[in-house]
Design an enzyme around this catalytic site. Structure first.
Site, PDB file in Angstrom:
ATOM      1  CG  HIS A 196      -1.941   1.071   1.198  1.00 22.93           C
ATOM      2  ND1 HIS A 196      -2.031   2.024   2.176  1.00 22.93           N
ATOM      3  CD2 HIS A 196      -2.895   1.390   0.291  1.00 22.93           C
ATOM      4  CE1 HIS A 196      -3.006   2.871   1.876  1.00 22.93           C
ATOM      5  NE2 HIS A 196      -3.548   2.507   0.739  1.00 22.93           N
ATOM      6  CG  HIS A 200      -1.029   5.621  -1.586  1.00 23.12           C
ATOM      7  ND1 HIS A 200      -1.976   6.501  -2.052  1.00 23.12           N
ATOM      8  CD2 HIS A 200      -1.713   4.591  -1.046  1.00 23.12           C
ATOM      9  CE1 HIS A 200      -3.195   6.032  -1.787  1.00 23.12           C
ATOM     10  NE2 HIS A 200      -3.061   4.868  -1.168  1.00 23.12           N
ATOM     11  CG  HIS A 225      -7.655   1.991  -2.599  1.00 25.10           C
ATOM     12  ND1 HIS A 225      -6.918   2.698  -3.507  1.00 25.10           N
ATOM     13  CD2 HIS A 225      -6.995   2.134  -1.412  1.00 25.10           C
ATOM     14  CE1 HIS A 225      -5.875   3.252  -2.913  1.00 25.10           C
ATOM     15  NE2 HIS A 225      -5.890   2.928  -1.633  1.00 25.10           N
ATOM     16  CD  GLU A 337      -5.668   9.585  -4.709  1.00 25.42           C
ATOM     17  OE1 GLU A 337      -5.771   9.661  -5.947  1.00 25.42           O
ATOM     18  OE2 GLU A 337      -4.663   9.166  -4.144  1.00 25.42           O
ATOM     19  CG  HIS A 352      -9.328   8.900  -0.012  1.00 23.49           C
ATOM     20  ND1 HIS A 352      -8.015   9.239  -0.277  1.00 23.49           N
ATOM     21  CD2 HIS A 352      -9.281   7.700   0.601  1.00 23.49           C
ATOM     22  CE1 HIS A 352      -7.222   8.275   0.139  1.00 23.49           C
ATOM     23  NE2 HIS A 352      -7.960   7.323   0.678  1.00 23.49           N
ATOM     24  CG  HIS A 392     -10.397   2.805   1.409  1.00 22.75           C
ATOM     25  ND1 HIS A 392     -10.179   3.332   0.162  1.00 22.75           N
ATOM     26  CD2 HIS A 392      -9.504   3.407   2.229  1.00 22.75           C
ATOM     27  CE1 HIS A 392      -9.191   4.203   0.217  1.00 22.75           C
ATOM     28  NE2 HIS A 392      -8.761   4.275   1.461  1.00 22.75           N
TER      29      HIS A 392
HETATM   30 CU1  CUO Z   1      -4.708   3.932  -0.186  1.00 17.98          CU
HETATM   31 CU2  CUO Z   1      -7.177   5.605   1.616  1.00 17.98          CU
HETATM   32  O1  CUO Z   1      -5.464   4.780   1.584  1.00 17.98           O
HETATM   33  O2  CUO Z   1      -5.925   5.355  -0.011  1.00 17.98           O
END
Ligand code: CUO
Length: 681
Positions: A196, A200, A225, A337, A352, A392
């Site tokens: 993860h 990102h 996600h 996002e 988000h 999520h």
């Molecule tokens: Cu990967 Cu909320 O964490 O995006």
């Protein structure tokens, strides 16, 4: 000749930087050289660091050295974006190295590592340098704080080479009194959290637009996600838990508590906990330049739904722009996002990211206790917390709402004329057909890079994780055309029964379909038998790459070091298969061969890593599948389809498989065409 990046293999850590004296932090410039240079003792060679006229670093320096850093906090994001710009803007590798070394002891360490990693990944002259996994740089984000005192003792008392790995207990964050704890092994898996973080890193949402603007990145935000949710839900069913309830009423108390038991070694703080029943509040923290209300989040949410229901978003000129059938999901991903590609942050906000922030500050929304954010506040740790999945589930539901407005796939859009699958199955060696088997394995991570102990050498922590036996898929497909046909094999598995034991209807089951693999095949006329190994999955990367265990980074199956990078992104191979149950957990194996003429993306062959393209895309290339991500399960089914078997066209097949879990610890066998097969532990 310009200087080239130097890669120093772990274990040969014998290179020191020769830096200009004024590069040392001011406090160290007065120290005796013998003190300053003590870490360079025994080094075989030195890397000269060029003195350059340094760029203006005043913006990134606004974050203190000991403050925690969160990508989700807009102020921090902006400072990091500036630092990334500085790193990317250095004309030569030598200059980049020079400014990095200068920043190393001045800039906030977490922001430094983040910005440096993004820059290394995206600079043409460094993109083939391996980035060490975050678990080595900041092991405190992954490992129980109690381990570090023991690691320190071990490092001081026992010489390198004789040290015994320190065992991380399996149940350290909660007991079975908390039913959510049944899936803690999955949430807290080091590999899942590294994936993860790495995702990102590859898909940042705010920095240089040329870096953010990757092909279909908003859609991939949705899809990657979404797959996490599908996998987590399946893991829950395996553990007799219901599917995740989406967290959409932000005024309601959160029943799921979480006590991470992590300490930040960098910021000298304990990550805050969240007791059961916590309630979100308006956030007003001048220290973080954060001031927003829950009502802001609600307004943004309602506007996003309004865009979905009217099929159009409002651009900055106030015009309505359609959310199109194929491109709409990408825009929506960026809106929700939100990334800097969001077409209108004034209207749709930063839902988000600030949702993460609101949750991560619910224990101290106005900074009265001088507390910092909890683990939901950063991508490296967020997946440990049950609330991650509830939040999520909300974002996933927003995307589903949009997908439900799209036309269903017609038979023509699903079928592959003349191609019929006649048989499918999986085979695990020495097991009955269509059975997968899971168990536990212990593996080691080296903490020594992230711990500043004087006696050097490896300090290993041993953790226990889910694992499975390698298996293979077998597909028999008949090509009735009289010419070869190229197709894409799409493999999914999904649970057959819901938490009450009732068979799934298609509408629900499609949301739980887990992508296992995707690859192209050439079908000759007549019957074709396709064999595919589970280790070749397009969603996973091998264990050695998740942990980038550089000591073991000898080429695996033609792999070279330069592929160890972009390549850190990918689902960990050891979690490819859900846990299953001891008595067996029935799932549907679904395999489709789609017509390649509808899948193909015309572009140059990628030279980089392509192991986990389904979740991570291809470096410097378009996403290599022209279909909407999640196809064929991303939309409602055509009229009359209630169940998965009714959905099938000739080029698809379903068979029931069974996942059996054995509650024992078995050794891990290293896969790949290694000269020597290593067994850990
Ligand atoms: Cu990967 Cu909320 O964490 O995006």
């Amino acid at each position: 000749r310009p200087a080239e990046p130097v890669y120093v293999p772990k274990g040969e850590n014998k290179v020191a930087f020769d830096i200009p004296p004024n590069y040392l932090p001011e406090s160290r410039q007065q120290m005796a050289p013998s003190i300053v240079n003590r870490f360079a003792e025994g080094t075989k060679s030195k890397v000269q660091v060029k003195q350059i006229s340094l760029p203006d670093l005043s913006v990134p320096l606004q974050l203190g050295r000991r403050e925690p850093f969160s990508l989700f906090i807009p102020k921090h994001r902006k400072l990091a974006a500036r630092l990334i710009d500085i790193f990317l803007g250095m004309r030569t590798y030598e200059d980049f190295l020079s400014v990095s070394v200068y920043c190393r002891d001045r800039v906030n360490p977490e922001m430094f590592v983040y910005a440096l990693s993004v820059a290394i990944l995206h600079r043409p002259d460094t993109k083939n340098l391996p980035i060490p996994p975050l678990s080595e740089i900041f092991p405190d984000k992954y490992i129980d704080s109690g381990i570090f005192a023991r690691a320190r003792e071990e490092a001081n008392v026992v010489p390198a080479g004789s040290r015994v790995p320190i065992e991380i207990p399996r149940d350290y964050t909660a007991s079975d009194l908390d039913e959510e704890h049944r899936v803690a092994y999955w949430r807290e898996d080091i590999g899942v959290n590294l994936h993860h973080w790495h995702w990102h890193l590859v898909y940042p949402f705010e920095t240089d637009i040329r870096i953010v603007n990757k092909d279909r990145r908003g859609e991939l935000f949705y899809y990657m996600h979404h797959q996490i949710q599908a996998r987590y839900n399946c893991e829950r069913l395996c553990n007799r838990l219901g599917r995740v309830k989406r967290f959409h009423n932000w005024r309601e108390p959160i029943p799921e508590g979480y006590f991470p038991k992590l300490d930040s070694l960098v910021a000298s703080r304990t990550w805050p906990s969240r007791p059961a029943g916590a309630v979100l509040k308006d956030i007003n923290r001048p220290v973080d330049q954060l001031n927003f209300d829950l009502q802001d989040l609600e307004r943004w949410r309602d506007r996003v739904y309004e865009a979905i229901h009217t099929g159009a978003y409002i651009n900055p000129r106030g015009e309505r722009v359609p959310l199109t059938e194929f491109g709409g999901i990408d825009v929506l991903g960026n809106i929700l996002e939100a990334s800097i590609l969001s077409p209108n942050q004034n209207v749709y906000g930063d839902l988000h990211n600030l949702g993460h922030v609101a949750i991560s500050y619910c224990h101290d929304p106005d900074h009265r206790y001088l507390e910092t954010f909890s683990i939901m506040g950063e991508p490296a740790t967020a997946m440990r917390d049950p609330i991650f999945y509830r939040f999520h589930a909300f974002t996933d539901d927003v995307f589903l709402e949009h997908k439900n407005t799209l036309p269903e796939y017609s038979l023509q859009q699903l079928d592959f004329p003349g191609v019929v699958i006649t048989d499918i199955g999986v085979q695990t060696p020495n097991q009955a057909p269509n059975q997968l088997s899971t168990f536990w394995t212990k593996s080691d991570v080296d903490l020594s890079r992230g711990l500043d102990f004087t006696p050097r050498g490896a300090v290993l922590a041993r953790f226990t994780h889910l694992n499975h036996s390698d298996f293979s898929y077998r597909i028999v497909a008949n090509n009735r055309n009289n010419a070869p046909r190229r197709g894409t094999v799409r493999i999914f598995i999904g649970p057959r029964q819901d938490e009450r034991g009732l068979p799934y209807v298609f509408r629900d089951q499609k949301e739980l379909m887990i992508e296992m693999d995707k690859f192209t095949v050439l079908l000759r006329p007549g019957p074709n038998t396709i064999e595919r190994k589970s280790t070749d999955s397009s969603v996973t990367i091998p264990f050695e790459r998740t942990f980038r265990n550089l000591e073991d980074s000898r080429p695996i199956g033609g792999d070279t070091l330069d592929q160890f990078n972009f390549c850190g992104c990918g689902w960990p191979q050891h979690l490819l298969v859900p846990k299953g149950k001891e008595e067996g957990f029935p799932m549907d194996l679904f395999i489709m061969i789609s017509d390649y003429t509808g899948d193909a993306v015309e572009q140059d062959e990628s030279t980089g890593c392509k192991d986990a393209v389904s979740f991570c895309g291809l470096r410097d290339r378009k996403y290599p599948d022209a279909r909407p991500m999640g196809y064929p399960f991303d939309r409602r089914a055509r009229a009359g389809v209630e169940t998965l078997p009714q959905f099938l066209t000739g080029n698809m097949a379903v068979v029931q498989i069974n996942i059996r879990h054995t509650d024992t610890i078995l050794p891990r066998v290293r896969t790949g065409s290694m000269n020597n097969t290593l067994t850990f532990n």
